[in-house]
Each structure stands twice: as C-alpha cells, then as structure tokens.
Design a protein around this motif. Structure first.
Motif, PDB file in Angstrom:
ATOM      1  N   LEU A   1      35.737  43.004  41.310  1.00 15.07           N
ATOM      2  CA  LEU A   1      35.174  43.038  42.651  1.00 15.07           C
ATOM      3  C   LEU A   1      35.470  41.756  43.412  1.00 15.07           C
ATOM      4  CD1 LEU A   1      33.398  44.257  44.866  1.00 15.07           C
ATOM      5  CD2 LEU A   1      31.393  43.392  43.651  1.00 15.07           C
ATOM      6  N   ALA A   2      35.273  40.614  42.761  1.00 17.66           N
ATOM      7  CA  ALA A   2      35.421  39.324  43.445  1.00 17.66           C
ATOM      8  C   ALA A   2      36.877  38.954  43.698  1.00 17.66           C
ATOM      9  CB  ALA A   2      34.738  38.228  42.620  1.00 17.66           C
ATOM     10  N   ARG A   3      37.760  39.254  42.761  1.00 15.42           N
ATOM     11  CA  ARG A   3      39.148  38.779  42.842  1.00 15.42           C
ATOM     12  C   ARG A   3      40.125  39.798  43.406  1.00 15.42           C
ATOM     13  NH1 ARG A   3      39.899  35.770  36.940  1.00 15.42           N
ATOM     14  NH2 ARG A   3      38.025  34.429  37.062  1.00 15.42           N
ATOM     15  N   VAL A   4      39.766  41.067  43.346  1.00 13.35           N
ATOM     16  CA  VAL A   4      40.707  42.108  43.787  1.00 13.35           C
ATOM     17  C   VAL A   4      40.147  42.896  44.974  1.00 13.35           C
ATOM     18  CG1 VAL A   4      41.983  44.176  43.101  1.00 13.35           C
ATOM     19  CG2 VAL A   4      41.669  42.294  41.470  1.00 13.35           C
ATOM     20  N   GLU A   5      39.008  43.552  44.760  1.00 16.76           N
ATOM     21  CA  GLU A   5      38.490  44.460  45.787  1.00 16.76           C
ATOM     22  C   GLU A   5      38.014  43.716  47.025  1.00 16.76           C
ATOM     23  OE1 GLU A   5      36.772  48.177  43.164  1.00 16.76           O
ATOM     24  OE2 GLU A   5      35.678  46.270  43.087  1.00 16.76           O
TER      25      GLU A   5
ATOM     26  N   GLY B   1      30.232  50.192  46.832  1.00 13.06           N
ATOM     27  CA  GLY B   1      31.651  50.507  46.951  1.00 13.06           C
ATOM     28  C   GLY B   1      32.380  50.325  45.641  1.00 13.06           C
ATOM     29  N   HIS B   2      32.010  49.298  44.883  1.00 18.22           N
ATOM     30  CA  HIS B   2      32.638  49.050  43.578  1.00 18.22           C
ATOM     31  C   HIS B   2      32.267  50.136  42.575  1.00 18.22           C
ATOM     32  CE1 HIS B   2      34.019  46.929  40.013  1.00 18.22           C
ATOM     33  NE2 HIS B   2      32.815  47.060  39.496  1.00 18.22           N
ATOM     34  N   LEU B   3      30.993  50.512  42.571  1.00 22.22           N
ATOM     35  CA  LEU B   3      30.534  51.533  41.631  1.00 22.22           C
ATOM     36  C   LEU B   3      30.945  52.940  42.056  1.00 22.22           C
ATOM     37  CD1 LEU B   3      26.913  50.219  40.919  1.00 22.22           C
ATOM     38  CD2 LEU B   3      28.945  49.943  39.487  1.00 22.22           C
ATOM     39  N   GLY B   4      31.096  53.133  43.357  1.00 24.07           N
ATOM     40  CA  GLY B   4      31.453  54.454  43.860  1.00 24.07           C
ATOM     41  C   GLY B   4      30.312  55.438  43.772  1.00 24.07           C
ATOM     42  N   ARG B   5      29.080  54.930  43.777  1.00 29.63           N
ATOM     43  CA  ARG B   5      27.911  55.800  43.671  1.00 29.63           C
ATOM     44  C   ARG B   5      26.885  55.448  44.739  1.00 29.63           C
ATOM     45  NH1 ARG B   5      26.875  55.003  37.172  1.00 29.63           N
ATOM     46  NH2 ARG B   5      28.886  55.842  36.458  1.00 29.63           N
TER      47      ARG B   5
ATOM     48  N   VAL C   1      35.900  48.534  50.497  1.00 24.23           N
ATOM     49  CA  VAL C   1      35.999  48.457  49.032  1.00 24.23           C
ATOM     50  C   VAL C   1      36.490  49.779  48.449  1.00 24.23           C
ATOM     51  CG1 VAL C   1      34.692  48.140  46.889  1.00 24.23           C
ATOM     52  CG2 VAL C   1      34.233  46.675  48.861  1.00 24.23           C
ATOM     53  N   ARG C   2      35.975  50.889  48.959  1.00 27.05           N
ATOM     54  CA  ARG C   2      36.392  52.196  48.444  1.00 27.05           C
ATOM     55  C   ARG C   2      37.849  52.486  48.788  1.00 27.05           C
ATOM     56  NH1 ARG C   2      34.868  53.529  44.431  1.00 27.05           N
ATOM     57  NH2 ARG C   2      35.406  55.716  44.753  1.00 27.05           N
ATOM     58  N   GLY C   3      38.364  51.836  49.813  1.00 32.40           N
ATOM     59  CA  GLY C   3      39.742  52.086  50.223  1.00 32.40           C
ATOM     60  C   GLY C   3      40.779  51.298  49.453  1.00 32.40           C
ATOM     61  N   VAL C   4      40.347  50.418  48.561  1.00 32.18           N
ATOM     62  CA  VAL C   4      41.299  49.649  47.749  1.00 32.18           C
ATOM     63  C   VAL C   4      42.049  50.603  46.821  1.00 32.18           C
ATOM     64  CG1 VAL C   4      41.523  47.863  45.974  1.00 32.18           C
ATOM     65  CG2 VAL C   4      39.912  47.564  47.857  1.00 32.18           C
ATOM     66  N   ASP C   5      43.352  50.405  46.716  1.00 28.58           N
ATOM     67  CA  ASP C   5      44.209  51.262  45.890  1.00 28.58           C
ATOM     68  C   ASP C   5      43.667  51.331  44.461  1.00 28.58           C
ATOM     69  OD1 ASP C   5      46.264  52.515  44.458  1.00 28.58           O
ATOM     70  OD2 ASP C   5      47.807  51.668  45.757  1.00 28.58           O
ATOM     71  N   ALA C   6      43.458  52.547  43.979  1.00 28.81           N
ATOM     72  CA  ALA C   6      42.911  52.731  42.630  1.00 28.81           C
ATOM     73  C   ALA C   6      43.843  52.166  41.568  1.00 28.81           C
ATOM     74  CB  ALA C   6      42.658  54.216  42.370  1.00 28.81           C
ATOM     75  N   ASP C   7      45.154  52.216  41.795  1.00 29.63           N
ATOM     76  CA  ASP C   7      46.102  51.677  40.820  1.00 29.63           C
ATOM     77  C   ASP C   7      45.938  50.167  40.675  1.00 29.63           C
ATOM     78  OD1 ASP C   7      47.171  54.169  40.308  1.00 29.63           O
ATOM     79  OD2 ASP C   7      48.741  53.973  41.835  1.00 29.63           O
ATOM     80  N   VAL C   8      45.639  49.499  41.792  1.00 30.57           N
ATOM     81  CA  VAL C   8      45.424  48.055  41.744  1.00 30.57           C
ATOM     82  C   VAL C   8      44.181  47.727  40.930  1.00 30.57           C
ATOM     83  CG1 VAL C   8      44.981  45.988  43.133  1.00 30.57           C
ATOM     84  CG2 VAL C   8      46.595  47.705  43.952  1.00 30.57           C
ATOM     85  N   VAL C   9      43.117  48.519  41.134  1.00 30.24           N
ATOM     86  CA  VAL C   9      41.879  48.310  40.384  1.00 30.24           C
ATOM     87  C   VAL C   9      42.106  48.559  38.898  1.00 30.24           C
ATOM     88  CG1 VAL C   9      39.504  49.107  40.076  1.00 30.24           C
ATOM     89  CG2 VAL C   9      40.458  48.892  42.378  1.00 30.24           C
ATOM     90  N   ARG C  10      42.835  49.631  38.580  1.00 31.51           N
ATOM     91  CA  ARG C  10      43.104  49.930  37.168  1.00 31.51           C
ATOM     92  C   ARG C  10      43.952  48.834  36.529  1.00 31.51           C
ATOM     93  NH1 ARG C  10      43.186  55.483  38.904  1.00 31.51           N
ATOM     94  NH2 ARG C  10      45.403  55.291  39.463  1.00 31.51           N
ATOM     95  N   ALA C  11      44.884  48.292  37.295  1.00 33.81           N
ATOM     96  CA  ALA C  11      45.713  47.214  36.764  1.00 33.81           C
ATOM     97  C   ALA C  11      44.871  45.976  36.461  1.00 33.81           C
ATOM     98  CB  ALA C  11      46.817  46.874  37.760  1.00 33.81           C
TER      99      ALA C  11
END
Length: 224
Positions: free
Chosen positions: A136-140, A53-57, A114-124
């Motif tokens: 992955l551990a602290r956000v997703e 889910g984190h890698l998206g692959r 994990v894939r449903g986590v807002d992409a903007d949050v991950v980018r931030a």
C-alpha cells in the motif's frame, strides 16, 4: 455597469481592507475555516479510503454513504449543529458541517485511485515479498496519488466556496462581507464579497494544480 464600477470602487477603498470587519481579517478567518476543515477531512477520509481500497472490501458502501451526504444542504447541517450542544463552541459547528461536506470527494477519489492500480503491479509487489502495508505504502499509494490530489483539490475549492455559509450563522469569513452588504442593501458590497470568494477559489485551484504538476513531474523523474 454602474454596479461593477461601484464594486471596484468598494474593493479599492483602503478603509474596507483594515479593521475587524476589513477584507484582510475576513480573509484570514476564511482561510482558517478552510484549512482546518480540509486537514480534518483528509485525516478522516484518506486513511479509510486507502485501507478499503487496498482490501477491496466495503469501499463501495462507504463511497455511496459519503456521497449521500451531498444531498443534505450544508446550511441545514450547520443550523442543526448550532442547536446542539456543540453550538456553543465557537467555529466548531461550521467546521464540522464543512468536514461532512468535504469528505465525499476525498473518500471517493482516494478509493478509486487505489482500486485502479494495475493488479499485475500489485501481484508483482507481493511476489517480491512485500507485506500488505508495504504494498500500500510503496506501490498503491504513489500510483494513486494523482487521483488523491485531485480529490484534495476539489475538496479545497468546494470548502472555499461553502465556507461563506458560516456568515449566515454569525461566523467569520468573507461571507460576512456579503451578508453585511445585504443588511446595508449595498449591491456593490455584495458583488465585491462574491468576487473575493471567487478569486480565492481560483487561487486555491491554481495552487493545487501546481502541486499536482510538481508531484507528477517528480514521480516521472524518480521513475526514469
């Protein structure tokens, strides 16, 4: 109506609760099979789902393959395992069959979470200098936790219900009460055994729902 009354009478007879074939012993066996299978399933499915889910692959392929396993009857898998070399290792054929049954909901829910986590949050998070593992551990993972817990709850309830198949292969659990009832042509005992499994499944469902509510409340509290 007589069947229900006779089933209640069976359940309220003290002799049926004690001894090797008693309800308490069979309940312990059932919980053991369920807990061990759930722990192993989580140990297998969750790390894979979180990483994919984190890698998206590769996640879609993994989820589709795991879901395809649902089409294979658990009892058929159990019979094949009993005929294999692992068949002589006590409860392990049943545990392996149950693990294969529990992996799909765990893998699917964790991956989707994990894939449903807002992409903007991950980018931030990455913009703040977090590594992939830290993101992955602290956000997703925290944001995906509600869906992950839902998957664990679904798997646990399904395991409670499906663990009854162990009795068909001579294993333990509450299913032995049901099979013994069939062997004795005792409909009240069959109904009583089925009611015990149903009540246990409802209790497990309620327990996990309580854990989910506490987790959600804790998450909101820590974020406020």
């Amino acid at each position: 109506m007589n069947v229900l009354a006779d089933s209640w009478s069976w359940l309220t007879t003290a002799a049926h609760w004690s001894g090797e074939n008693g309800v308490w012993n069979r309940l312990g066996e059932h919980l053991f099979l369920t807990l061990v299978s759930l722990v192993i399933s989580c140990a297998i499915a969750l790390p894979v789902a979180l990483v994919l889910g984190h890698l998206g692959r590769g996640g879609a392929l993994a989820v589709n393959l795991s879901n395809a396993g649902r089409a294979v009857p658990t009892f058929a898998v159990l019979v094949l395992l009993l005929l294999s070399p692992i068949g002589s290792y006590g409860d392990w054929p049943t545990i392996v069959a149950l693990v294969l049954f529990a992996v799909p909901p765990l893998l699917t829910n964790a991956y989707v979470g994990v894939r449903g986590v807002d992409a903007d949050v991950v980018r931030a998070a990455r913009g703040m200098g977090m590594t992939g593992a830290q993101t992955l551990a602290r956000v997703e993972l925290p944001l995906a936790m509600p869906l992950i817990l839902t998957g664990v709850r679904i798997a646990a309830v399904q395991l409670v219900a499906t663990a009854t198949v162990a009795a068909l292969a001579g294993g333990g659990g509450l299913g032995r009460i049901i099979t013994a009832g069939f062997n004795l042509a005792s409909t009240p005992q069959v109904v009583a055994g089925a009611c015990l499994v149903a009540v246990l499944a409802l209790l497990v469902e309620g327990a996990f729902e309580g854990v989910q509510r506490l987790a959600n409340t804790g998450g909101r509290g820590s974020g406020s």
